[in-house]
Design an enzyme around this catalytic site. Structure first.
Site, PDB file in Angstrom:
ATOM      1  N   SER A 129       0.716  -1.140   0.089  1.00  0.00           N
ATOM      2  CA  SER A 129       0.019  -0.003  -0.032  1.00  0.00           C
ATOM      3  C   SER A 129       0.935   1.295   0.200  1.00  0.00           C
ATOM      4  O   SER A 129       1.869   1.295   0.261  1.00  0.00           O
ATOM      5  CB  SER A 129      -0.978   0.055   1.218  1.00  0.00           C
ATOM      6  OG  SER A 129      -1.651   1.337   1.225  1.00  0.00           O
ATOM      7  N   LYS A 184      -4.693  -6.607   3.901  1.00  0.00           N
ATOM      8  CA  LYS A 184      -4.627  -5.374   2.825  1.00  0.00           C
ATOM      9  C   LYS A 184      -6.035  -5.084   2.426  1.00  0.00           C
ATOM     10  O   LYS A 184      -6.172  -3.929   2.436  1.00  0.00           O
ATOM     11  CB  LYS A 184      -3.780  -6.091   1.571  1.00  0.00           C
ATOM     12  CG  LYS A 184      -3.885  -4.907   0.405  1.00  0.00           C
ATOM     13  CD  LYS A 184      -3.333  -3.662   0.734  1.00  0.00           C
ATOM     14  CE  LYS A 184      -3.263  -2.458  -0.120  1.00  0.00           C
ATOM     15  NZ  LYS A 184      -3.840  -2.673  -1.478  1.00  0.00           N
ATOM     16  N   HIS A 187      -7.545  -3.340   5.140  1.00  0.00           N
ATOM     17  CA  HIS A 187      -6.904  -1.798   5.305  1.00  0.00           C
ATOM     18  C   HIS A 187      -7.691  -1.236   4.151  1.00  0.00           C
ATOM     19  O   HIS A 187      -8.020   0.195   4.463  1.00  0.00           O
ATOM     20  CB  HIS A 187      -5.434  -2.001   4.876  1.00  0.00           C
ATOM     21  CG  HIS A 187      -4.759  -0.781   4.134  1.00  0.00           C
ATOM     22  ND1 HIS A 187      -4.887  -0.339   2.932  1.00  0.00           N
ATOM     23  CD2 HIS A 187      -4.057   0.053   4.671  1.00  0.00           C
ATOM     24  CE1 HIS A 187      -4.379   0.697   2.686  1.00  0.00           C
ATOM     25  NE2 HIS A 187      -3.758   1.064   3.859  1.00  0.00           N
ATOM     26  N   ASN A 188      -7.720  -1.630   3.001  1.00  0.00           N
ATOM     27  CA  ASN A 188      -8.619  -0.813   2.054  1.00  0.00           C
ATOM     28  C   ASN A 188      -9.963  -0.438   2.395  1.00  0.00           C
ATOM     29  O   ASN A 188     -10.476   0.679   2.139  1.00  0.00           O
ATOM     30  CB  ASN A 188      -8.450  -1.588   0.597  1.00  0.00           C
ATOM     31  CG  ASN A 188      -7.188  -1.565  -0.099  1.00  0.00           C
ATOM     32  OD1 ASN A 188      -6.328  -1.397   0.648  1.00  0.00           O
ATOM     33  ND2 ASN A 188      -7.375  -1.581  -1.289  1.00  0.00           N
ATOM     34  N   GLU A 191      -9.889   2.199   4.550  1.00  0.00           N
ATOM     35  CA  GLU A 191      -9.547   3.477   3.813  1.00  0.00           C
ATOM     36  C   GLU A 191     -10.685   4.062   3.251  1.00  0.00           C
ATOM     37  O   GLU A 191     -11.113   5.243   3.248  1.00  0.00           O
ATOM     38  CB  GLU A 191      -8.537   2.970   2.722  1.00  0.00           C
ATOM     39  CG  GLU A 191      -8.251   4.123   1.750  1.00  0.00           C
ATOM     40  CD  GLU A 191      -7.264   3.574   0.710  1.00  0.00           C
ATOM     41  OE1 GLU A 191      -6.269   2.905   1.006  1.00  0.00           O
ATOM     42  OE2 GLU A 191      -7.654   3.689  -0.668  1.00  0.00           O
TER      43      GLU A 191
HETATM   44  P1  NBP Z   1      -1.524  -2.601 -13.319  1.00  0.00           P
HETATM   45  O1  NBP Z   1      -2.566  -3.255 -12.286  1.00  0.00           O
HETATM   46  O2  NBP Z   1      -1.986  -1.760 -14.144  1.00  0.00           O
HETATM   47  O3  NBP Z   1      -0.867  -3.881 -14.069  1.00  0.00           O
HETATM   48  C1  NBP Z   1      -0.088  -3.584 -15.035  1.00  0.00           C
HETATM   49  C2  NBP Z   1       0.898  -4.831 -15.111  1.00  0.00           C
HETATM   50  O4  NBP Z   1       0.028  -6.073 -15.369  1.00  0.00           O
HETATM   51  C3  NBP Z   1       1.766  -4.709 -16.589  1.00  0.00           C
HETATM   52  O5  NBP Z   1       2.925  -5.396 -16.111  1.00  0.00           O
HETATM   53  C4  NBP Z   1       0.831  -5.481 -17.351  1.00  0.00           C
HETATM   54  O6  NBP Z   1       1.789  -6.027 -18.480  1.00  0.00           O
HETATM   55  C5  NBP Z   1       0.507  -6.667 -16.756  1.00  0.00           C
HETATM   56  N1  NBP Z   1      -0.292  -7.353 -17.146  1.00  0.00           N
HETATM   57  C6  NBP Z   1      -1.689  -7.079 -17.338  1.00  0.00           C
HETATM   58 BR1  NBP Z   1      -2.588  -5.522 -17.250  1.00  0.00          BR
HETATM   59  N2  NBP Z   1      -2.644  -8.123 -17.896  1.00  0.00           N
HETATM   60  C7  NBP Z   1      -1.638  -9.265 -17.974  1.00  0.00           C
HETATM   61  C8  NBP Z   1      -1.840 -10.729 -18.450  1.00  0.00           C
HETATM   62  N3  NBP Z   1      -2.789 -11.169 -18.743  1.00  0.00           N
HETATM   63  N4  NBP Z   1      -0.872 -11.266 -18.269  1.00  0.00           N
HETATM   64  C9  NBP Z   1       0.236 -10.762 -17.948  1.00  0.00           C
HETATM   65  N5  NBP Z   1       0.755  -9.710 -17.461  1.00  0.00           N
HETATM   66  C10 NBP Z   1      -0.440  -8.805 -17.458  1.00  0.00           C
HETATM   67  O7  NBP Z   1      -0.298  -2.132 -12.544  1.00  0.00           O
HETATM   68  P2  NBP Z   1      -0.004  -1.280 -11.045  1.00  0.00           P
HETATM   69  O8  NBP Z   1      -0.862  -0.064 -11.013  1.00  0.00           O
HETATM   70  O9  NBP Z   1       1.449  -1.223 -11.339  1.00  0.00           O
HETATM   71  O10 NBP Z   1      -0.323  -2.537 -10.138  1.00  0.00           O
HETATM   72  C11 NBP Z   1       0.150  -3.565  -9.817  1.00  0.00           C
HETATM   73  C12 NBP Z   1      -0.625  -4.528  -8.844  1.00  0.00           C
HETATM   74  O11 NBP Z   1      -0.226  -3.693  -7.514  1.00  0.00           O
HETATM   75  C13 NBP Z   1      -1.951  -4.546  -9.166  1.00  0.00           C
HETATM   76  O12 NBP Z   1      -2.451  -5.875  -8.647  1.00  0.00           O
HETATM   77  C14 NBP Z   1      -2.476  -3.590  -8.244  1.00  0.00           C
HETATM   78  O13 NBP Z   1      -3.878  -3.557  -7.816  1.00  0.00           O
HETATM   79  C15 NBP Z   1      -1.511  -3.576  -7.204  1.00  0.00           C
HETATM   80  N6  NBP Z   1      -1.492  -1.878  -6.594  1.00  0.00           N
HETATM   81  C16 NBP Z   1      -1.708  -1.052  -7.391  1.00  0.00           C
HETATM   82  C17 NBP Z   1      -1.516   0.148  -6.283  1.00  0.00           C
HETATM   83  C18 NBP Z   1      -1.430   1.576  -7.278  1.00  0.00           C
HETATM   84  O14 NBP Z   1      -1.547   2.641  -6.739  1.00  0.00           O
HETATM   85  N7  NBP Z   1      -1.556   1.791  -8.551  1.00  0.00           N
HETATM   86  C19 NBP Z   1      -1.342   0.325  -5.262  1.00  0.00           C
HETATM   87  C20 NBP Z   1      -1.321  -1.091  -4.544  1.00  0.00           C
HETATM   88  C21 NBP Z   1      -1.280  -2.199  -5.071  1.00  0.00           C
HETATM   89  P3  NBP Z   1       2.017  -5.274 -20.070  1.00  0.00           P
HETATM   90  O15 NBP Z   1       2.821  -4.056 -19.751  1.00  0.00           O
HETATM   91  O16 NBP Z   1       2.360  -6.309 -20.787  1.00  0.00           O
HETATM   92  O17 NBP Z   1       0.228  -4.866 -20.290  1.00  0.00           O
END
Ligand code: NBP
Length: 483
Positions: A129, A184, A187-188, A191
């Site tokens: 988070s 987690k 936590h959400n 939030e």
């Molecule tokens: P995203 O949730 O937007 O995911 C993007 C990544 O997932 C890219 O590497 C993409 O590859 C890959 N991907 C997808 Br989309 N579909 C796929 C598939 N079918 N097979 C393999 N790879 C795939 O990225 P993020 O916002 O950095 O979040 C990453 C994780 O962390 C998520 O689970 C999210 O819920 C969690 N999270 C996010 C936050 C936040 O603030 N953003 C906070 C806490 C936790 P590609 O580049 O080839 O499309």
């Protein structure tokens, strides 16, 4: 050549920033992404000048890792996680570690733990988070799963996590199976509750006290110097005073229809599943649902009227202090309910959860970070078996000190027609929890009357009896079960 300490799959916002954070702490990270072109782009741009290395295939990535291999996935939750796991299994050796840092459902994590244990691999599901900034400079990390993995990942995890107090990391081992992702999820949910409570305070200031946005910003800034000191109060002050390029406040121009990605809903569903009265998070989710019926609400606003002629009695200053105390008391209830849910999940799944440790993990780095969580840690440190946060001396006194103000705000808001789903459900919960006797005796009588569901007498708990209430019903009771 095995040169990397750890690998990270998923070069979106979270993955890239966690890699740079690990690099800052001296770890050599090997980066990989499904769309391989992003690896080169990352190495040439954001990771330029660092020790980060890249791989263009999973095989190459695995070869570059020291053993036991440690592989973090930060990809979209769901199928993408399972796909990568299936591709990694044939490439890994016994006791190698796969870590899922995405927002996976805890039951998926439990399933993956079981599947990977059968293959001799270790699996960790970690809540992460803090968004982009947290990932880069210190997130809150909530790892759970196969505990044998913890000694191998502890150093990396605790190095990159946020620090509070005298350098304590906001990361510790949470528990078995999906415990990290469960924590987690809660936590959400919390939030969602914190955000809705702040919105209700804002609504009361705006529509009862008719304060302008700069004045409200100042109040939130002041509140941030009190027990409410937290990230969400701080950013609320910033948001309230923010102006667009034409000099107008931006906030009132934003459409009042809230989005959601589901983790608040999952918390509420778990609460229903485990029979825990986590009412505040539930109301916070429903408040977003109601807000999203914007078009319907606009039509209704022209047809449905509210109370007429109610006026605030007392000064603006004292009502503001009442709102602050109502917010604080409601927040205590929300966290109380969240920890009740954690305790119940621990019971259901046979997890050992360290509640003080969880409060510390949320104390910094994440969206709900606050000074208040330090008090929760103190309460559980003083009594790890604390049944309920409200029974801790500090929180008992706090809620007693706030309750007159809380009741004043809820009754004033009701009289003046302001919706306060979370302030009011928190107060109802408090009043319900502190009643030794509730009217549920009547529910039991009704259930027995129409369905022969039986009831217990006060004098004989555990013994279920049926009464033939009408004289013409039978004397046979229904099977006892809990729906
Ligand atoms: P995203 O949730 O937007 O995911 C993007 C990544 O997932 C890219 O590497 C993409 O590859 C890959 N991907 C997808 Br989309 N579909 C796929 C598939 N079918 N097979 C393999 N790879 C795939 O990225 P993020 O916002 O950095 O979040 C990453 C994780 O962390 C998520 O689970 C999210 O819920 C969690 N999270 C996010 C936050 C936040 O603030 N953003 C906070 C806490 C936790 P590609 O580049 O080839 O499309």
């Amino acid at each position: 050549m095995a040169e990397a300490d750890i690998a990270l799959i998923g070069l979106a916002v979270m993955g890239q920033n966690i890699i740079l954070n690990m690099n800052d702490h001296g770890f050599v990270v090997c980066a990989y992404n499904r769309t391989v072109a992003k690896v080169d782009s990352f190495l040439e741009n954001e990771a330029k000048g660092t020790k980060v290395i890249g791989a263009h295939s999973l095989e190459e990535m695995v070869k570059k890792l020291k053993k036991p291999r440690r592989i973090v996935m930060l990809v979209k939750a769901g199928e993408a996680v399972d796909d990568f796991i299936q591709k990694l299994i044939p490439l890994l050796d016994k006791d190698d570690i796969i870590i899922d840092g995405g927002n996976s459902e805890y039951s998926d994590t439990t399933r993956r733990c079981k599947e990977l244990k059968a293959k001799g691999l270790l699996f960790v599901g970690s809540g992460v988070s803090g968004g982009e900034d947290g990932a880069r400079h210190g997130p809150s990390l909530m790892p759970g799963g196969h505990k044998e993995a913890w000694p191998h990942i502890k150093d990396v995890f605790q190095s990159i996590a946020a620090k509070v107090g005298s350098g304590e990391p906001c990361c510790d081992w949470v528990g078995d199976e999906g415990a990290g992702h469960f924590v987690k999820m809660v936590h959400n949910g919390i939030e969602y509750g914190d955000m809705q409570l702040i919105c209700e305070a804002y609504h009361l200031m705006k529509d009862i006290l008719h304060m302008d946005h700069d004045k409200m910003a100042k109040v939130f800034l002041e509140w941030n110097k009190t027990e409410l000191d937290s990230f969400l109060i701080e950013i609320t002050a910033d948001i309230l005073k923010f102006k667009d390029p034409s000099g107008k406040h931006l906030l009132p121009q934003i459409r009042d229809s809230a989005g959601q990605k589901g983790t608040g809903k999952w918390t509420a569903i778990s609460a229903l599943e485990f029979g825990m009265p986590v009412t505040l998070i539930g109301e916070a989710v429903f408040a977003r649902c109601l807000s999203s019926l914007k078009d319907e609400r606009v039509i209704a606003s022209k047809q449905l009227c509210g109370p007429k002629g109610s006026k605030l009695s007392g000064s603006e200053k004292s009502f503001l202090e009442n709102i602050r105390k109502a917010l604080y008391a409601s927040k205590i209830i929300s966290y109380t309910q969240g920890f009740m849910l954690l305790r119940q999940a621990a019971k259901e799944f046979n997890w050992y959860l360290n509640y003080g440790g969880i409060a510390l993990m949320w104390r910094g780095g994440c969206i709900i970070r606050s000074v208040f969580l330090g008090k929760i840690k103190e309460a559980f440190d003083a009594n790890p078996d604390l049944q309920n946060l409200l029974l801790d001396g500090f929180f008992k006194k706090a809620i007693h000190d706030c309750q007159d103000s809380w009741r004043n705000v809820v009754s004033t808001g009701v009289k003046m027609g302001i919706p306060m789903p979370c302030f009011s459900t928190a107060l109802s919960f408090y009043d319900g929890y502190r009643h030794g006797v509730l009217p549920a005796n009547l529910i039991q009588a009704q259930r027995d009357y129409f369905g022969a569901h039986t009831y217990e007498m006060q004098s004989k708990p555990g013994t279920f009896v049926h009464t033939n209430w009408t004289g013409h019903g039978g004397n046979v009771a229904s099977t006892a079960y809990n729906a």
